[in-house]
Motif scaffolding. Structure first.
Motif, PDB file in Angstrom:
ATOM      1  N   ASN A  72      19.532  27.468  24.963  1.00 47.15           N
ATOM      2  CA  ASN A  72      20.205  26.232  25.477  1.00 47.15           C
ATOM      3  C   ASN A  72      21.575  25.953  25.264  1.00 47.15           C
ATOM      4  O   ASN A  72      21.757  24.909  24.937  1.00 47.15           O
ATOM      5  CB  ASN A  72      19.400  25.328  24.834  1.00 47.15           C
ATOM      6  N   SER A  73      22.182  26.909  25.544  1.00 48.00           N
ATOM      7  CA  SER A  73      23.773  27.021  25.359  1.00 48.00           C
ATOM      8  C   SER A  73      24.418  27.013  26.784  1.00 48.00           C
ATOM      9  O   SER A  73      23.872  27.373  27.829  1.00 48.00           O
ATOM     10  CB  SER A  73      24.319  27.952  24.362  1.00 48.00           C
ATOM     11  N   VAL A  74      25.755  26.798  26.785  1.00 51.71           N
ATOM     12  CA  VAL A  74      26.668  26.919  27.833  1.00 51.71           C
ATOM     13  C   VAL A  74      27.650  28.170  27.062  1.00 51.71           C
ATOM     14  O   VAL A  74      28.378  27.779  26.192  1.00 51.71           O
ATOM     15  CB  VAL A  74      27.315  25.731  28.404  1.00 51.71           C
ATOM     16  N   VAL A  75      27.507  29.279  28.020  1.00 48.24           N
ATOM     17  CA  VAL A  75      28.454  30.462  27.414  1.00 48.24           C
ATOM     18  C   VAL A  75      29.239  30.963  28.599  1.00 48.24           C
ATOM     19  O   VAL A  75      28.725  31.239  29.810  1.00 48.24           O
ATOM     20  CB  VAL A  75      27.401  31.658  26.855  1.00 48.24           C
ATOM     21  N   VAL A  76      30.284  31.132  28.275  1.00 46.15           N
ATOM     22  CA  VAL A  76      31.243  32.028  29.048  1.00 46.15           C
ATOM     23  C   VAL A  76      31.569  33.415  28.749  1.00 46.15           C
ATOM     24  O   VAL A  76      31.861  33.867  27.741  1.00 46.15           O
ATOM     25  CB  VAL A  76      32.655  31.386  29.233  1.00 46.15           C
ATOM     26  N   ILE A  77      31.200  34.283  29.841  1.00 51.53           N
ATOM     27  CA  ILE A  77      31.388  35.784  29.355  1.00 51.53           C
ATOM     28  C   ILE A  77      32.562  36.255  29.736  1.00 51.53           C
ATOM     29  O   ILE A  77      32.453  36.116  31.214  1.00 51.53           O
ATOM     30  CB  ILE A  77      29.928  36.334  29.608  1.00 51.53           C
ATOM     31  N   ASP A  78      33.316  36.589  29.169  1.00 49.46           N
ATOM     32  CA  ASP A  78      34.613  37.190  29.705  1.00 49.46           C
ATOM     33  C   ASP A  78      35.011  38.530  29.015  1.00 49.46           C
ATOM     34  O   ASP A  78      35.254  38.613  27.660  1.00 49.46           O
ATOM     35  CB  ASP A  78      35.627  35.970  29.257  1.00 49.46           C
ATOM     36  N   CYS A  79      34.990  39.552  29.656  1.00 50.08           N
ATOM     37  CA  CYS A  79      34.653  39.547  31.200  1.00 50.08           C
ATOM     38  C   CYS A  79      33.837  40.970  31.158  1.00 50.08           C
ATOM     39  O   CYS A  79      33.916  41.772  30.608  1.00 50.08           O
ATOM     40  CB  CYS A  79      36.072  39.525  32.094  1.00 50.08           C
ATOM     41  N   VAL A  80      33.588  40.935  32.638  1.00 55.61           N
ATOM     42  CA  VAL A  80      32.423  42.115  33.203  1.00 55.61           C
ATOM     43  C   VAL A  80      33.221  43.438  32.969  1.00 55.61           C
ATOM     44  O   VAL A  80      32.551  44.403  32.554  1.00 55.61           O
ATOM     45  CB  VAL A  80      31.738  41.790  34.344  1.00 55.61           C
ATOM     46  N   THR A  81      34.424  43.464  33.419  1.00 55.51           N
ATOM     47  CA  THR A  81      35.238  44.703  33.322  1.00 55.51           C
ATOM     48  C   THR A  81      35.395  45.362  32.099  1.00 55.51           C
ATOM     49  O   THR A  81      35.437  46.457  31.740  1.00 55.51           O
ATOM     50  CB  THR A  81      36.550  44.270  34.042  1.00 55.51           C
ATOM     51  N   LEU A  82      35.922  44.291  31.082  1.00 56.81           N
ATOM     52  CA  LEU A  82      35.938  44.845  29.746  1.00 56.81           C
ATOM     53  C   LEU A  82      34.781  45.166  29.091  1.00 56.81           C
ATOM     54  O   LEU A  82      34.614  46.328  28.608  1.00 56.81           O
ATOM     55  CB  LEU A  82      36.701  43.706  28.962  1.00 56.81           C
ATOM     56  N   TRP A  83      33.556  44.779  29.525  1.00 61.30           N
ATOM     57  CA  TRP A  83      32.284  45.044  29.078  1.00 61.30           C
ATOM     58  C   TRP A  83      31.944  46.378  29.435  1.00 61.30           C
ATOM     59  O   TRP A  83      31.450  47.124  28.909  1.00 61.30           O
ATOM     60  CB  TRP A  83      31.190  43.759  29.281  1.00 61.30           C
ATOM     61  N   LEU A  84      32.023  46.558  30.972  1.00 60.38           N
ATOM     62  CA  LEU A  84      31.850  47.752  31.463  1.00 60.38           C
ATOM     63  C   LEU A  84      32.697  48.873  30.949  1.00 60.38           C
ATOM     64  O   LEU A  84      32.234  50.052  30.950  1.00 60.38           O
ATOM     65  CB  LEU A  84      32.209  47.462  33.012  1.00 60.38           C
ATOM     66  N   THR A  85      33.947  48.610  30.605  1.00 65.62           N
ATOM     67  CA  THR A  85      34.861  49.725  30.126  1.00 65.62           C
ATOM     68  C   THR A  85      34.132  50.220  28.782  1.00 65.62           C
ATOM     69  O   THR A  85      34.086  51.193  28.740  1.00 65.62           O
ATOM     70  CB  THR A  85      36.086  49.061  29.690  1.00 65.62           C
ATOM     71  N   ASN A  86      33.469  49.418  27.815  1.00 64.42           N
ATOM     72  CA  ASN A  86      32.939  49.690  26.817  1.00 64.42           C
ATOM     73  C   ASN A  86      31.758  50.622  27.046  1.00 64.42           C
ATOM     74  O   ASN A  86      31.649  51.711  26.506  1.00 64.42           O
ATOM     75  CB  ASN A  86      32.585  48.521  25.893  1.00 64.42           C
ATOM     76  N   LEU A  87      30.880  50.229  27.998  1.00 65.42           N
ATOM     77  CA  LEU A  87      29.649  51.001  28.104  1.00 65.42           C
ATOM     78  C   LEU A  87      30.012  52.244  28.891  1.00 65.42           C
ATOM     79  O   LEU A  87      29.515  53.505  28.230  1.00 65.42           O
ATOM     80  CB  LEU A  87      28.825  50.344  29.332  1.00 65.42           C
ATOM     81  N   TYR A  88      31.074  52.472  29.720  1.00 71.06           N
ATOM     82  CA  TYR A  88      31.718  53.550  30.262  1.00 71.06           C
ATOM     83  C   TYR A  88      32.241  54.512  29.633  1.00 71.06           C
ATOM     84  O   TYR A  88      31.882  55.703  29.369  1.00 71.06           O
ATOM     85  CB  TYR A  88      32.412  53.292  31.504  1.00 71.06           C
ATOM     86  N   PHE A  89      33.166  53.813  28.647  1.00 70.95           N
ATOM     87  CA  PHE A  89      33.683  54.868  27.635  1.00 70.95           C
ATOM     88  C   PHE A  89      32.689  55.433  26.485  1.00 70.95           C
ATOM     89  O   PHE A  89      32.741  56.784  26.314  1.00 70.95           O
ATOM     90  CB  PHE A  89      34.710  54.014  26.782  1.00 70.95           C
ATOM     91  N   ASP A  90      31.807  54.685  26.116  1.00 72.37           N
ATOM     92  CA  ASP A  90      30.718  55.057  25.061  1.00 72.37           C
ATOM     93  C   ASP A  90      29.619  55.994  25.666  1.00 72.37           C
ATOM     94  O   ASP A  90      29.210  57.147  24.983  1.00 72.37           O
ATOM     95  CB  ASP A  90      30.136  54.029  24.585  1.00 72.37           C
ATOM     96  N   SER A  91      29.680  56.028  26.743  1.00 72.38           N
ATOM     97  CA  SER A  91      28.768  56.827  27.583  1.00 72.38           C
ATOM     98  C   SER A  91      29.470  58.180  28.431  1.00 72.38           C
ATOM     99  O   SER A  91      28.904  58.954  28.976  1.00 72.38           O
ATOM    100  CB  SER A  91      27.925  56.411  29.002  1.00 72.38           C
ATOM    101  N   GLU A  92      30.930  58.338  27.530  1.00 72.67           N
ATOM    102  CA  GLU A  92      31.391  59.458  28.222  1.00 72.67           C
ATOM    103  C   GLU A  92      31.698  59.473  29.709  1.00 72.67           C
ATOM    104  O   GLU A  92      31.587  60.413  30.193  1.00 72.67           O
ATOM    105  CB  GLU A  92      31.006  60.868  27.612  1.00 72.67           C
ATOM    106  N   ASN A  93      31.959  58.327  30.356  1.00 81.70           N
ATOM    107  CA  ASN A  93      32.160  58.099  31.894  1.00 81.70           C
ATOM    108  C   ASN A  93      31.108  58.382  32.605  1.00 81.70           C
ATOM    109  O   ASN A  93      31.366  58.974  33.844  1.00 81.70           O
ATOM    110  CB  ASN A  93      33.503  59.020  32.159  1.00 81.70           C
ATOM    111  N   ASN A  94      29.895  58.346  32.136  1.00 81.27           N
ATOM    112  CA  ASN A  94      28.496  58.635  33.119  1.00 81.27           C
ATOM    113  C   ASN A  94      28.338  57.360  33.627  1.00 81.27           C
ATOM    114  O   ASN A  94      27.846  56.229  33.206  1.00 81.27           O
ATOM    115  CB  ASN A  94      27.421  59.063  31.862  1.00 81.27           C
TER     116      ASN A  94
END
Length: 167
Positions: A72-94
């Motif tokens: 029941n909150s209001v949340v700003v997620i900032d940002c998808v690009t940086l989040w994806l960078t983490n996923l991409y980097f940690d998966s060895e660019n998979n």
């Protein structure tokens, strides 16, 4: 409810998201997804923090963003690009693995009983990436943006500080 705000760099996405969140709640949350990669980025993070007043609570999470959003909150997620960078980097660019993890999180976000404002970048509209890894990331970003836009109740494209309603 999911709000999706996308656009180019310095297009006014964060300011627009912040104003939207402040209109929806007296005590919004800011979910920061970034890692501090260098000194320049550290300055950028500090500037963003200074843009928010005492009403805001900051949550930091690099990958499993759906798990840290209060009910029941209001949340700003900032940002998808940086989040994806983490996923991409940690998966060895998979790309496939990153897309799978991102899709799971997007599905989980859509199930939450909160108002979520998701900020992303339209990186595919800029200069063609020079490396294979960067071109694959651009594709990943585009696919994830499409998934988020599909789940969003409202979608806004920011251009030169002006919001254009897409959905």
């Amino acid at each position: 409810m999911i709000y999706y705000i996308t656009g180019g760099e310095r297009s006014g996405k964060s300011s627009h998201a912040q104003k939207l969140a402040e209109g929806l709640s007296d005590n919004p949350y800011y979910l920061a997804t970034s890692r501090i990669w260098d000194k320049d980025f550290e300055k950028r993070v500090k500037r963003h923090k200074n843009d928010r007043d005492e009403r805001w609570t900051t949550i930091e999470e690099e990958k499993e963003i759906s798990k840290v959003i209060p009910k029941n909150s209001v949340v700003v997620i900032d940002c998808v690009t940086l989040w994806l960078t983490n996923l991409y980097f940690d998966s060895e660019n998979n790309v496939e693995k990153s897309l799978e993890l991102a899709t799971i999180e997007i599905e989980n976000l859509a199930k939450l009983n909160s108002q979520i404002i998701i900020i992303s970048n339209e990186i595919g509209m800029g200069v063609h990436a020079q490396t294979h890894v960067a071109r694959k990331f651009t594709e990943l970003q585009g696919w994830v943006n499409q998934r988020i836009a599909n789940k969003a109740d409202k979608a806004i494209f920011m251009v030169s500080g002006l919001p254009l309603t897409l959905k």
